[in-house]
Structure formats: structure tokens, C-alpha cells
Design an enzyme around this catalytic site. Structure first.
Site, PDB file in Angstrom:
ATOM      1  CB  SER A  71      -0.933   0.004   1.214  1.00  5.99           C
ATOM      2  OG  SER A  71      -0.207  -0.216   2.405  1.00  5.99           O
ATOM      3  CB  SER A 105     -15.849  27.125 -27.258  1.00  2.30           C
ATOM      4  OG  SER A 105     -15.787  26.375 -28.451  1.00  2.30           O
ATOM      5  CE  LYS A 139     -20.301  27.147 -25.638  1.00  3.07           C
ATOM      6  NZ  LYS A 139     -21.606  26.701 -25.165  1.00  3.07           N
ATOM      7  CG  ASN A 192     -18.375  27.008 -22.266  1.00  3.31           C
ATOM      8  OD1 ASN A 192     -19.455  27.435 -22.666  1.00  3.31           O
ATOM      9  ND2 ASN A 192     -17.484  26.451 -23.068  1.00  3.31           N
TER      10      ASN A 192
END
Ligand code: ARG
Length: 459
Positions: free
Chosen positions: A23, A277, A283, A285
Site C-alpha cells: 500500500s 471554446s 462562448k 462556459n
């Protein structure tokens, strides 16, 4: 390399089994907690005369050296180690010799890993609470500034009644305050030390678990040694609090995505928190809000994974439990990445008052107030409701708002109508008449904000 646990078997395992079992690639991030725990353990062993003061001192010096060499990068984590606990112990013994082999007296990796995870979550919990506090401060500030801005309130995403921007934000503030409560509550149960539970049954050595717990800053010890090594409720609870927090962030993100669309236009995000974009030049976003909404799924997944790992485990320790860590780390990392970005996005976003108000003027948000007007003049609510519905239908036919219908139209439905009606169905009046506790009026929102600000102080 020969395994520290060589004895019962020859310790020679296949590479495949080693890689599968190890681990270290994810639990190496617990090295601080592991070393801090080991320093306290050495001090406790010396206090109880299980180690000599000299041995404890050598061990502690060795551990401090390992910690600082790990912090500065001088000591690389050995990817061949089985886990972080083995790595620290092996390095210590390499550096200080036989005294290093005595550190593991009266403990086991089973209680050690439970300890490390509790210490880790206590630290993560405080960091997340601090981030939540910052978010809440921004929400409170925006709510204060927007306490008189009118926008449509929705049910079924249909226009319902006019509300204020401050009222809407205050609703989120209460959700995040509950999230902070849930995290603190989970942390209170995390704040017990499992170390000294040993493999599962305790130890024959005259240890002092309470002293070791105190050295590590715990408020007490886990009272049952089997529970001490088998329990991960504290982590599961913590992750469920994080999952709910993400659900709130996600709902808020969804509204931010909607509000910043051209259809709504209620909110303008700062350029600093939007993207363009690669093909559409126009655009802007809301990617940050979308990512927060999307990452919510990861945290739900982390919670589901850990719940499922534990559902069939007999007491006490089982190796399945090693699977708890990646879920915990991923959930904490995700929340810690989302909160500050969300806070920055919200702090720099601007509410568009005119768009909100003009949307609120559509959709007959004051129809309930029209019915209330009649009931206050003695008409039973159900009758007033039906009559108001007819007036809404009439307004739709005429392509007008309720405020624009002439008094004669009202009077043709009921003699109870008078010119004072227009004052009652005015949007600002609709909002400010809702003075009930928790309501949308400026005065009710001010009372909520005063409470919110008090609660933020106590996070
Ligand atoms: N790496 C292990 C874990 O994360 C540590 C405990 C191992 N204990 C054991 N008996 N094999 O759970």
C-alpha cells in the site's frame, strides 16, 4: 528484501503478491502521522519503563531525522516497502540499529494504521472547516448585498413566488452551516486514540494508553481494543458528511450553470472563472461549476466504496481494510479542491438585478398575493384561489400582467377589489409582506443573516 515478519514463513513472497499487497504507493502520504504516532509511542514506552530513557531518546532522534529528511526530499519513499509503517520502521532500524527494533513493542500495525487515519482526518477536517468558513463568509456577504434584489422563486423549476437573492443565498448558508456541524460531529468521534489496542486483544505490557492519547492531542482513548482496530465508522461518517457537502455544492453549481445561461442571465461569472471554446468564439462556459457538480459523483463513489468494503468484515482487522485509504484520500482531496474554487467563483460573480426583476415580472408570481388580498377581505381561501386563477387566465388571454389588468376586470369578478389592490400585488410589496420567521422579506432575511454570521464565527 527480507520481510520484517519473516519467521512463521520464510518471508519469500512472489513479486506479484508483493505488488498486490503493498500500500506504500498511496499510504506514504501518512508518513507525518505515522512518525508523530511513533514518537508518542516511544515516549509512552519510556514513561512506563518498557524502554530505557536512552533507547527512547535514540528512537525519537532517529524518527525526527527521518521526518525532516522526508520533508526535504533527502529520503525518498522506498516503493518496495510493504506500507508506510514498515518503511518508517525499516529506515529507523537501518539508521539507529537495534533500538529501532524495540519501537514496535506493545503495538501492532493494526492499531497503528487506525491511529494514522484518525490523525489524518483530524487534520483534514480542520482544513475543510476553514475552507467552509471562507465560503460561508462570501455567501453571507453576497446575501447582505443582495437582500433587496428580487428574482423569481421556483418550484418544479416553474415561476412560483417572488423572493430575494439574499433569501436564496441564505438558504445555502444554512446548508453549509449544517455541513460544518456534521464534520465537527464526525471529528468528535474521531478524536479518540486507538493506539495500544495492539493486534486486537491489548497487551501484556504495562502501557499507558491515556498518556499516549494525550501526547497525540486526543480527548480520550477508544475503550475497547477490538473496536479500536476494527472500527472505521469515524472515516465513513466523515465521508458521508463530505458527500452531503458535495451534494449542496452540486445543487448550487447547477443553479449557477442555469443562472449564467442566456435564458436566465441572472448571474455574470467573472472571466477568471470561466473558459472559452476551441471553436465557438462567443462562448463563456461555467466549467468550474460543472466540474464541482461532476466531482460530486466521485465523493459519492468514495463513500459507497468504503461502506461496501466494511459490510461483510468479521472482527477485528482484515486486509480488506487497507482499501479504506484511497477512498478517504480521494474524498478529502476532491472536497479540498472544490471548495476554494467554488468560493472564488462565487465571490467574483455578479448578480444581474434587472434580469432578475424582469423575469420576476413574468409568470404571475403575485397570484398568491392576489388570493391573499381577497382572503384578508373575508373571502374563504379556496374561493379566492379559484377566482384568482380565473383572473390569471384572463391576463394570459389579454397578454398582460396582473398589475396591468384594469380595476373593472377585477371588479367584474368580485366587489371586494379596490384600488389598494395594486399596492398589494406590487412585487416589492409581495416580498416585503412575507415577514414571517424565515421568510423572504428584507427584514426576515436580515434576521437570518444575523444568525448566520454568528454561527460562522463559531466554525
Ligand atoms: N497497510 C495496512 C493497512 O493499510 C496496515 C495494517 C496491516 N496490518 C496487518 N496485519 N497486515 O491496513
Amino acid at each position: 528484501m527480507a520481510k520484517l515478519w519473516t519467521g512463521r514463513t520464510d518471508g519469500v513472497t512472489s513479486r506479484q503478491a508483493d505488488d498486490f499487497n503493498s500500500s506504500i504507493r498511496f499510504d506514504s502520504r501518512l508518513y507525518r502521522e505515522d512518525i508523530t504516532g511513533s514518537i508518542a509511542h516511544a515516549k509512552m514506552l519510556a514513561k512506563c519503563s518498557i524502554l530505557t530513557p536512552g533507547e527512547a531518546e535514540t528512537i525519537i532522534e532517529g524518527l525526527c531525522g527521518i521526518l525532516s529528511d522526508l520533508e526535504t526530499g533527502k529520503l525518498p519513499i522506498d516503493p518496495e516497502s510493504e506500507d508506510v509503517h514498515m518503511f518508517v520502521e525499516e529506515t529507523l532500524t537501518k539508521r539507529i540499529g537495534d533500538a529501532g527494533k524495540k519501537l514496535h513493542t506493545a503495538r501492532s500495525r493494526n492499531d497503528q494504521v487506525a491511529l494514522d487515519l484518525r490523525l489524518y482526518l483530524k487534520k483534514e477536517g480542520s482544513a475543510i472547516l476553514a475552507q467552509l468558513k471562507d465560503l460561508l463568509a462570501v455567501i453571507a456577504e453576497k446575501a447582505e448585498a443582495g437582500k433587496a434584489l428580487i428574482l423569481p422563486g421556483y418550484t418544479h423549476l416553474q415561476h412560483a413566488q417572488p423572493i430575494t437573492f439574499g433569501h436564496h443565498l441564505a438558504a445555502y448558508a444554512y446548508m453549509f452551516l449544517r455541513d460544518a456541524d456534521r464534520i465537527r460531529d464526525a471529528l468528535a468521534r474521531t478524536d479518540l486514540s486507538p493506539i495500544g489496542s495492539c493486534a486486537l486483544a491489548g497487551t501484556t505490557y504495562p502501557t499507558d494508553r491515556a498518556y499516549e492519547a494525550e501526547l497525540l492531542g486526543f480527548s480520550g482513548i477508544v475503550p475497547n481494543s477490538i473496536d479500536g482496530v476494527a472500527d472505521r465508522d469515524f472515516a465513513i461518517e466523515f465521508l458521508s458528511a463530505l458527500a452531503i457537502l458535495m451534494m449542496h455544492l452540486s445543487r448550487f453549481s447547477e443553479e449557477i450553470v442555469l443562472w449564467s445561461s442566456s435564458e436566465f442571465g441572472f448571474l455574470q461569472l467573472s472571466d477568471a472563472y470561466t473558459t472559452g471554446s476551441s471553436i465557438m468564439p462567443q462562448k463563456k462556459n461555467p466549467d468550474m461549476a460543472e466540474l464541482v457538480r461532476g466531482k460530486t459523483g466521485r465523493v459519492y463513489g468514495d463513500l459507497m466504496a468504503i461502506l461496501t468494503v466494511f459490510k461483510g468484515l468479521p472482527l477485528a482487522y482484515n486486509k480488506d481494510m487497507q482499501e479504506d485509504k484511497e477512498s478517504v484520500f480521494d474524498a478529502c482531496d476532491t472536497v479540498r479542491a472544490c471548495l476554494p474554487v467554488f468560493t472564488g467563483m462565487l465571490a467574483t460573480a455578479e448578480p444581474k438585478a434587472e434580469r432578475m426583476l424582469s423575469a420576476a415580472k413574468e409568470g404571475f408570481l403575485n397570484a398568491t398575493d392576489l388570493a391573499d388580498y381577497l382572503t384578508k377581505k373575508g373571502m374563504p381561501f379556496r374561493d379566492a384561489y379559484r377566482l384568482s386563477g380565473r383572473l390569471v387566465a384572463e391576463a394570459i388571454r389579454e397578454g398582460r400582467s396582473l398589475e396591468a389588468l384594469p380595476l373593472e376586470t377585477y371588479k367584474s369578478e368580485s366587489e371586494l377589489f379596490d384600488a389598494d389592490l395594486y399596492g398589494e400585488i406590487d412585487l416589492a410589496a409581495c416580498v416585503n409582506k412575507r415577514r414571517s420567521a424565515g421568510g423572504t422579506s428584507v427584514s426576515s432575511v436580515e434576521a437570518q443573516l444575523a444568525e448566520i454570521k454568528e454561527k460562522i464565527k463559531n466554525i
